[in-house]
Design a protein around this motif. Structure first.
Motif, PDB file in Angstrom:
ATOM      1  N   UNK A 263       0.842  -1.192   0.000  1.00 28.03           N
ATOM      2  CA  UNK A 263       0.000   0.000   0.000  1.00 28.03           C
ATOM      3  C   UNK A 263       0.882   1.249   0.000  1.00 28.03           C
ATOM      4  N   UNK A 264       0.702   2.089  -0.990  1.00 28.80           N
ATOM      5  CA  UNK A 264       1.432   3.353  -1.021  1.00 28.80           C
ATOM      6  C   UNK A 264       0.895   4.289   0.049  1.00 28.80           C
ATOM      7  N   UNK A 265       1.765   5.139   0.573  1.00 31.31           N
ATOM      8  CA  UNK A 265       1.319   6.154   1.512  1.00 31.31           C
ATOM      9  C   UNK A 265       1.347   5.730   2.967  1.00 31.31           C
ATOM     10  N   UNK A 266       1.923   4.584   3.262  1.00 27.76           N
ATOM     11  CA  UNK A 266       2.011   4.135   4.656  1.00 27.76           C
ATOM     12  C   UNK A 266       3.208   3.190   4.789  1.00 27.76           C
TER      13      UNK A 266
ATOM     14  N   UNK B 256      -7.372   7.545   7.307  1.00 28.78           N
ATOM     15  CA  UNK B 256      -8.820   7.496   7.519  1.00 28.78           C
ATOM     16  C   UNK B 256      -9.421   6.131   7.216  1.00 28.78           C
ATOM     17  N   UNK B 257      -8.722   5.318   6.442  1.00 35.95           N
ATOM     18  CA  UNK B 257      -9.280   4.010   6.063  1.00 35.95           C
ATOM     19  C   UNK B 257      -8.987   2.919   7.087  1.00 35.95           C
ATOM     20  N   UNK B 258      -8.151   3.207   8.077  1.00 36.46           N
ATOM     21  CA  UNK B 258      -7.716   2.189   9.032  1.00 36.46           C
ATOM     22  C   UNK B 258      -8.295   2.495  10.403  1.00 36.46           C
ATOM     23  N   UNK B 259      -8.856   1.460  11.048  1.00 33.12           N
ATOM     24  CA  UNK B 259      -9.501   1.635  12.346  1.00 33.12           C
ATOM     25  C   UNK B 259      -8.827   0.784  13.414  1.00 33.12           C
ATOM     26  N   UNK B 260      -8.957   1.228  14.661  1.00 34.00           N
ATOM     27  CA  UNK B 260      -8.527   0.406  15.789  1.00 34.00           C
ATOM     28  C   UNK B 260      -9.295  -0.925  15.744  1.00 34.00           C
ATOM     29  N   UNK B 261      -8.585  -2.018  15.907  1.00 35.32           N
ATOM     30  CA  UNK B 261      -9.209  -3.336  15.803  1.00 35.32           C
ATOM     31  C   UNK B 261      -8.978  -4.004  14.458  1.00 35.32           C
ATOM     32  N   UNK B 262      -8.538  -3.231  13.454  1.00 41.17           N
ATOM     33  CA  UNK B 262      -8.146  -3.841  12.181  1.00 41.17           C
ATOM     34  C   UNK B 262      -6.875  -4.659  12.383  1.00 41.17           C
TER      35      UNK B 262
END
Length: 367
Positions: free
Chosen positions: A305-308, A328-334
């Motif tokens: 994934x680009x950008x991380x 913004x697309x990544x959440x706690x628990x992922x």
């Protein structure tokens, strides 16, 4: 999908077997013997995958590893490390079980001890340094090499089997052409030593041992055996050197997301130095990073994934630096996948593998 609750080393079994097959086929194509290094995977189960492709002789990096794989039925083992004379009793136990052992020698005192204390004969490689100054006798030290060869041949318990070279400086190159050049020069230097040994050199095997060269080189003239190890999984170092494609990397660490900082655009994962080691690379902006992020899928993972990137490690914490859009697309628990910089160290730290069909495969250090 697999249920992941803590850092877990995922193994793409299909890709791993494809990597093994590719190296086995290459060795056959160039008429060299493949004696793969098992230090990368250190697994009885993965060892059986090699056996299924016809591999009969293996390389390890310690007597402890040799003991482990001997118990799994491997009967011809090279211990690719300057031999530690304090472990002669352990080698004797292997010899008493009729395991054929090949050791590395770099000095005469080791050979003298072996000939006094071994209970059965062994083969010996003289380890040579062809430009990677880690261990081994420099290839231009002909007199020293000759004296050692004579001492080995004189001994009742030591048989001079061959000359070994690990051109590890291929890991520090900037191009495929440079890797091939290091190999060309290394093979030339080792064969020059063999020539200078005269009658002692007749019939000696020459083994080369690094994954970059074994993967990329297409001319094996002057080489009898190859002993790469990392190719079974590959990793980001190999990918950045253009030794393997991204798709050929067969392991990723699944890491739960535990916190986010919008102010810093950072994501905290459970995955630190105790899982990855602190080996690192530098990106195009000369920024240090410790892993690339992928999205886990049913039977594998996405492209990088680009950008991380994984930009910081402490003992258990990993810090991902992300663009606002990715953040913004990544959440706690992922649970995110992280491709390792150095798969050998990561596997050693993680101590087991989980395949995508749910099989747990143990590592030597787990047992």
């Amino acid at each position: 999908m697999l249920t992941i609750t803590r850092p877990t080393l995922l193994l793409n079994e299909k890709q791993c077997k494809a990597n093994i097959r590719k190296m086995v086929d290459k060795a056959k194509r160039f008429n060299v013997d493949l004696v793969p290094h098992f230090k990368t995977h250190q697994s009885a189960e993965i060892g059986e995958w090699f056996r299924a492709f016809g591999v009969e002789s293996i390389t390890v990096s310690s007597v402890k590893m040799a003991e482990f794989f001997a118990k799994e039925g491997w009967g011809n083992i090279t211990i690719a490390f300057p031999f530690n004379v304090l472990e002669i009793p352990a080698v004797n136990r292997l010899l008493e079980r009729n395991v054929a052992i090949t050791l590395f020698a770099v000095n005469g005192s080791t050979i003298e001890r072996l000939n006094k204390e071994l209970v059965a004969p062994i083969n010996v490689f003289i380890e040579l340094d062809a430009g990677y100054p880690r261990s081994g006798i420099p290839t231009n030290s002909i007199s020293e090499i000759t004296q050692l060869a004579q001492l080995i041949e004189k001994g009742a318990m030591t048989n001079l089997y061959g000359l070994y070279c690990h051109p590890g400086n291929t890991y520090q190159t900037n191009s495929v052409a440079e890797i091939k050049q290091i190999w060309t020069e290394g093979i030339k230097k080792v064969n020059t030593v063999k020539l200078h040994l005269g009658e002692l050199g007749e019939g000696l095997k020459i083994r080369m041992g690094d994954t970059p060269g074994c993967t990329l080189v297409e001319n094996f003239e002057g080489v009898d055996e190859i002993g790469p190890g990392n190719f079974v999984f590959y990793d980001l170092v190999m990918n950045y050197l253009n030794v393997c494609t991204e798709d050929e990397i067969a392991v990723a660490v699944a890491c739960p997301v535990v916190a986010k900082s919008a102010e810093r655009s950072e994501i905290i994962i459970h995955g630190g130095a105790v899982h990855f080691s602190k080996d690192h690379l530098f990106d195009g902006k000369e920024q240090k990073f410790f892993g690339e992020v992928v999205i886990l899928e049913e039977e594998g993972w996405s492209s990088i994934i680009d950008g991380i990137k994984l930009t910081s490690l402490s003992q258990e914490h990993g810090v991902l630096k992300a663009t606002p859009e990715i953040f913004e697309t990544i959440e706690v628990g992922d649970v995110l996948g992280i491709l390792p910089i150095h798969s050998c160290l990561t596997a050693n730290l993680m101590k087991s593998y989980l395949t995508f069909d749910g099989q747990v495969i143990n590592h030597l250090e787990k047992l």
